[in-house]
Write a protein that holds these residues in place. Structure first.
Motif, mmCIF file in Angstrom:
data_model
loop_
_atom_site.group_PDB
_atom_site.id
_atom_site.type_symbol
_atom_site.label_atom_id
_atom_site.label_comp_id
_atom_site.label_asym_id
_atom_site.label_seq_id
_atom_site.Cartn_x
_atom_site.Cartn_y
_atom_site.Cartn_z
ATOM 1 N N THR A 1 -45.333 56.082 -2.379
ATOM 2 C CA THR A 1 -44.863 57.452 -2.142
ATOM 3 C C THR A 1 -45.352 57.884 -0.762
ATOM 4 O OG1 THR A 1 -46.840 58.450 -3.108
ATOM 5 C CG2 THR A 1 -45.001 58.007 -4.595
ATOM 6 N N LYS A 2 -44.585 58.801 -0.155
ATOM 7 C CA LYS A 2 -44.916 59.222 1.217
ATOM 8 C C LYS A 2 -44.828 60.737 1.340
ATOM 9 C CE LYS A 2 -42.663 55.204 3.201
ATOM 10 N NZ LYS A 2 -41.611 54.772 4.120
ATOM 11 N N ASP A 3 -45.480 61.262 2.360
ATOM 12 C CA ASP A 3 -45.318 62.684 2.657
ATOM 13 C C ASP A 3 -44.091 62.854 3.542
ATOM 14 O OD1 ASP A 3 -46.017 62.029 5.248
ATOM 15 O OD2 ASP A 3 -48.034 62.885 5.136
ATOM 16 N N THR A 4 -43.819 64.106 3.945
ATOM 17 C CA THR A 4 -42.590 64.374 4.702
ATOM 18 C C THR A 4 -42.590 63.690 6.067
ATOM 19 O OG1 THR A 4 -43.647 66.412 5.410
ATOM 20 C CG2 THR A 4 -42.046 66.588 3.603
ATOM 21 N N GLU A 5 -43.799 63.376 6.578
ATOM 22 C CA GLU A 5 -43.865 62.701 7.891
ATOM 23 C C GLU A 5 -43.809 61.189 7.774
ATOM 24 O OE1 GLU A 5 -47.371 64.364 9.722
ATOM 25 O OE2 GLU A 5 -46.498 66.347 9.327
ATOM 26 N N GLY A 6 -43.699 60.704 6.569
ATOM 27 C CA GLY A 6 -43.593 59.260 6.384
ATOM 28 C C GLY A 6 -44.924 58.550 6.199
ATOM 29 N N ASN A 7 -46.020 59.316 6.110
ATOM 30 C CA ASN A 7 -47.322 58.672 5.841
ATOM 31 C C ASN A 7 -47.391 58.257 4.384
ATOM 32 O OD1 ASN A 7 -48.363 59.272 8.485
ATOM 33 N ND2 ASN A 7 -48.530 61.401 7.786
ATOM 34 N N ILE A 8 -47.927 57.087 4.146
ATOM 35 C CA ILE A 8 -48.020 56.594 2.772
ATOM 36 C C ILE A 8 -49.119 57.336 2.027
ATOM 37 C CG2 ILE A 8 -48.520 54.560 1.348
ATOM 38 C CD1 ILE A 8 -47.327 52.939 3.771
ATOM 39 N N LEU A 9 -48.767 57.878 0.879
ATOM 40 C CA LEU A 9 -49.728 58.645 0.083
ATOM 41 C C LEU A 9 -50.385 57.779 -0.983
ATOM 42 C CD1 LEU A 9 -47.838 62.015 -0.409
ATOM 43 C CD2 LEU A 9 -49.746 61.518 1.138
ATOM 44 N N GLU A 10 -49.558 57.010 -1.676
ATOM 45 C CA GLU A 10 -50.131 56.108 -2.668
ATOM 46 C C GLU A 10 -49.243 54.898 -2.902
ATOM 47 O OE1 GLU A 10 -50.846 58.828 -5.923
ATOM 48 O OE2 GLU A 10 -48.812 58.579 -6.664
ATOM 49 N N VAL A 11 -49.879 53.857 -3.364
ATOM 50 C CA VAL A 11 -49.166 52.615 -3.662
ATOM 51 C C VAL A 11 -49.126 52.470 -5.182
ATOM 52 C CG1 VAL A 11 -49.061 50.136 -3.253
ATOM 53 C CG2 VAL A 11 -50.173 51.622 -1.570
ATOM 54 N N LEU A 12 -47.915 52.259 -5.700
ATOM 55 C CA LEU A 12 -47.763 52.119 -7.152
ATOM 56 C C LEU A 12 -47.632 50.634 -7.469
ATOM 57 C CD1 LEU A 12 -45.260 55.090 -7.584
ATOM 58 C CD2 LEU A 12 -47.755 55.114 -7.779
ATOM 59 N N CYS A 13 -48.497 50.183 -8.374
ATOM 60 C CA CYS A 13 -48.572 48.747 -8.655
ATOM 61 C C CYS A 13 -48.463 48.480 -10.152
ATOM 62 C CB CYS A 13 -49.921 48.180 -8.221
ATOM 63 S SG CYS A 13 -50.238 48.383 -6.491
ATOM 64 N N THR A 14 -48.289 47.196 -10.455
ATOM 65 C CA THR A 14 -48.494 46.736 -11.832
ATOM 66 C C THR A 14 -49.541 45.643 -11.776
ATOM 67 O OG1 THR A 14 -46.673 45.191 -11.513
ATOM 68 C CG2 THR A 14 -46.171 47.255 -12.664
ATOM 69 N N TYR A 15 -50.203 45.368 -12.889
ATOM 70 C CA TYR A 15 -51.192 44.297 -12.878
ATOM 71 C C TYR A 15 -50.903 43.320 -13.996
ATOM 72 C CZ TYR A 15 -54.137 45.650 -16.933
ATOM 73 O OH TYR A 15 -54.634 45.890 -18.165
ATOM 74 N N ASP A 16 -51.460 42.140 -13.848
ATOM 75 C CA ASP A 16 -51.306 41.107 -14.877
ATOM 76 C C ASP A 16 -52.575 41.108 -15.710
ATOM 77 O OD1 ASP A 16 -51.239 38.861 -16.414
ATOM 78 O OD2 ASP A 16 -50.761 37.472 -14.766
ATOM 79 N N PRO A 17 -52.531 41.650 -16.941
ATOM 80 C CA PRO A 17 -53.750 41.815 -17.751
ATOM 81 C C PRO A 17 -54.435 40.496 -18.077
ATOM 82 C CG PRO A 17 -51.864 42.954 -18.748
ATOM 83 C CD PRO A 17 -51.327 42.106 -17.646
ATOM 84 N N LYS A 18 -53.686 39.368 -17.986
ATOM 85 C CA LYS A 18 -54.315 38.075 -18.321
ATOM 86 C C LYS A 18 -55.004 37.424 -17.122
ATOM 87 C CE LYS A 18 -51.154 36.787 -22.063
ATOM 88 N NZ LYS A 18 -49.711 36.872 -21.647
ATOM 89 N N SER A 19 -54.915 38.057 -15.956
ATOM 90 C CA SER A 19 -55.374 37.387 -14.728
ATOM 91 C C SER A 19 -56.819 37.707 -14.351
ATOM 92 C CB SER A 19 -54.458 37.769 -13.558
ATOM 93 O OG SER A 19 -54.584 39.153 -13.270
ATOM 94 N N LYS A 20 -57.561 38.333 -15.240
ATOM 95 C CA LYS A 20 -58.920 38.774 -14.913
ATOM 96 C C LYS A 20 -59.811 37.626 -14.411
ATOM 97 C CE LYS A 20 -62.674 41.011 -17.429
ATOM 98 N NZ LYS A 20 -62.868 41.916 -18.579
ATOM 99 N N SER A 21 -60.454 37.852 -13.279
ATOM 100 C CA SER A 21 -61.330 36.833 -12.679
ATOM 101 C C SER A 21 -62.387 36.378 -13.664
ATOM 102 C CB SER A 21 -62.064 37.415 -11.464
ATOM 103 O OG SER A 21 -61.187 37.754 -10.456
ATOM 104 N N GLY A 22 -62.583 35.073 -13.718
ATOM 105 C CA GLY A 22 -63.649 34.541 -14.548
ATOM 106 C C GLY A 22 -63.325 34.462 -16.025
ATOM 107 N N SER A 23 -62.113 34.897 -16.428
ATOM 108 C CA SER A 23 -61.807 34.892 -17.865
ATOM 109 C C SER A 23 -61.371 33.507 -18.344
ATOM 110 C CB SER A 23 -60.726 35.938 -18.180
ATOM 111 O OG SER A 23 -59.534 35.602 -17.483
ATOM 112 N N GLY A 24 -61.092 32.610 -17.412
ATOM 113 C CA GLY A 24 -60.776 31.232 -17.791
ATOM 114 C C GLY A 24 -59.326 31.001 -18.181
#
Ligand code: ATP
Ligand code: MG
Ligand code: MG
Length: 553
Positions: free
Chosen positions: A423-446
């Motif tokens: 999402t961005k403000d009216t000047e085009g600056n990025i306000l936030e990044v919307l992501c999804t995550y992979d719940p099975k990818s946790k570091s060290g979980s094997g």
């Protein structure tokens, strides 16, 4: 110690040991004038003298060369002791040239009686005119042939305080035709109605450096008096003064010279550093931008890194300029081994993990991959995080191994995420990044997913758990490599207006309990340490050095 190479001063000592000195006779000293704080140049002298002490199991005195009450203070004495101790050295005895004022005076009386010193009552301008030039003999002072009685009476009067400053001096009667200008009847004493930080108003005449230094070495029975090259011409005078007092049964000190060390992008002279302090170009002697030992300590340098630097550059016979990046290299090298890794974000960009349903969870993080004993800690993870602004671009080429729309990265110690939109403000600056995550990818979980390789790994902090801190980012104090070597410009003209940048950082909550002086690595950003300005309300961090040498070409 096979294969270890000796510096040329150590070779001199070795040769003296072969030619009759016993190990028991070896004694060294580090002789600072307490007119300022110690700097990185002094560290060379400290490591040389104390290093010799350790090598030969010989005592090393800490001798304060305190003969100029106009410039010396107890504050400096205290700071110097603290710095030498912090570097890890222990002196044999703490000495002061001022302890020898009476002995020096008695010897001066002896010289007068032997016709080897006289009171000159001319102005300093007149004396300077008579000095001559290296190729032109000097002219004798009209007072050079005063009688012993007259000299004694005048010198006693000087000592009693009968005379104003500048009216009389005591000079050694040596040789006004000497090719060494320093031998042309050098001044031994001047009148100074100044209170001294140790002797108070006991004295109103003070001995000059040349008269004091060698005799102090002799009193302390220092075998090797090591000083910097600018004193090479003084050696003849050092020896002449010793000739007047030395008992042949006692050890006679010898002066030897080595090159002063200069560091790039700074000045190493107490006088100039004092100017920076007095003109508020920095915030005191221990400002982390200063090349003082106390500044380097506050900046986060370790004693080991300073000593490794000093030992790497070694001892030289010629002056040259050492690049400050070499000092920073040694800081990085040592801190890499000892500094716990933590996460902090300095230029925050909000990231939301759309499919994260939990409230929070605590992930396991390794404290230091370089140190097995450092263990692990927990860092909180939640739906809203900060990452660095520089770590996200909407579009980027294949070489951008960070986050871009449609791309994946791993969050350090956590999960693989994918940027879906922003999402961005009216000047085009990025306000936030919307992501999804992979719940099975946790570091060290094997899991298979946790082992999946993605190109980039980012540091991050959980917004609701983040600790705010003031972060001080430093750059070179001077824009020029050797600011004090320009004929037409004062070194103060080269001060870098951007040498300090203060920002707010967002840090993982384990840092809440950080103590003043603690050193950490903010992963991917550099080494930082907790500044003494820290209070229970506000954490303050200094950046010691970045992870890489950004100045290297
Ligand atoms: P400054 O100009 O900074 O006041 P200094 O030589 O007058 O330097 P001192 O307090 O007399 O300072 O120094 C104590 C010892 O440290 C002396 O033996 C001196 O030669 C040595 N020293 C000072 N500066 C350097 C330097 N840049 N490199 C190596 N040794 C140094
Ligand atoms: Mg000096
Ligand atoms: Mg000096």
């Amino acid at each position: 110690e096979v294969g270890e190479s000796l510096n040329f001063i150590e070779h001199i000592v070795e040769e003296d040991l072969r030619n009759g000195y016993t190990k028991a006779e070896l004694r060294f000293r580090f002789p600072p004038e307490p007119n300022g704080y110690l700097h990185i140049g002094h560290a060379s002298s400290i490591c040389l003298n104390f290093g010799l002490g350790l090598r030969y199991n010989a005592p090393v005195n800490l001798r304060f060369d305190d003969t100029n009450p106009a410039k010396e203070e107890q504050e400096y004495v205290d700071a110097i002791k603290k710095d030498v101790e912090w570097l890890g050295y222990t002196w044999d005895t703490e000495r002061y040239a001022s302890d020898y004022f009476q002995q020096l005076y008695d010897w001066a009386v002896l010289l007068i009686k032997e016709g080897k010193a006289y009171v000159d009552s001319q102005s300093s301008e007149e004396m300077a005119k008579q000095k001559g030039t290296p190729t032109e003999a000097g002219i004798d002072s009209p007072f050079r042939n005063r009688t012993v009685e007259e000299n004694l009476t005048l010198f006693e009067g000087m000592r009693r305080g009968d005379y104003e400053e500048g009216t009389h001096v005591l000079r050694a009667k040596i040789d006004m035709k000497s090719s060494n200008m320093l031998m042309r009847d050098p001044i031994m004493y001047r009148v100074l109605h100044k209170s001294h930080h140790r002797t108070n108003t006991d004295w109103c005449i003070y001995p000059m450096y040349d008269w004091t230094h060698g005799e102090s070495d002799y009193i302390e029975q220092v075998s090797h008096s090591l000083c910097t090259l600018e004193f090479a011409m003084h050696r003849e005078l050092y020896d002449w003064f010793l000739d007047q007092v030395t008992d042949p049964k006692k050890l006679r000190p010898k002066q030897r010279e080595f090159a002063r060390r200069n560091l790039s992008h700074t000045v190493v002279s107490k006088r100039k550093l004092l100017q920076l302090v007095e003109q508020n170009a920095v915030n005191g002697w221990d400002d982390p931008r200063m090349p003082t030992i106390s500044g380097l300590r506050r900046r986060g340098f370790t004693p080991e890194s300073i000593k490794n630097f000093v030992n790497t550059i070694g001892i030289a016979k010629r002056e040259n300029l050492i690049d400050v990046s070499l000092l920073e290299f040694h800081a990085r090298e040592h801190l890499n081994k000892i500094a716990p890794r933590v996460m902090g974000v300095l230029n925050p960009l909000k990231l939301v993990i759309l499919n994260y349903e939990g409230e929070e969870e605590w992930l396991e993080a390794e404290n230091n991959p370089e140190d097995e004993t450092a263990g692990f800690r927990k860092v909180p993870f939640s739906r809203e995080l900060y990452i660095e602004q520089e770590d996200f671009k909407e579009e980027a080429n294949r070489k951008f191994f960070r986050l871009k729309l449609g791309g994946e990265v791993r969050l350090k110690n956590g999960y693989i995420i994918k940027a879906e939109s922003c999402t961005k403000d009216t000047e085009g600056n990025i306000l936030e990044v919307l992501c999804t995550y992979d719940p099975k990818s946790k570091s060290g979980s094997g899991t298979e997913e946790s082992l999946r390789k993605v190109k980039g790994t980012l540091h991050w902090v959980s917004i609701k758990h983040a600790v705010e801190a003031e972060v001080r980012l430093y750059d070179r104090l001077f824009t020029d490599e050797s600011p004090d070597t320009h004929k037409d410009k004062d070194f103060m003209e080269f001060i870098n207006p951007e040498s300090l940048k203060v920002i707010t950082g967002y840090l993982e909550p384990s840092l809440k309990s950080a103590q003043v002086g603690d050193r950490v690595q903010f992963q991917r950003l550099g080494y930082f340490c907790v500044d003494p300005d820290t209070t229970s309300e506000k954490l303050v961090f200094n950046r010691t050095v970045g992870l890489r040498d950004v100045w290297a070409k």
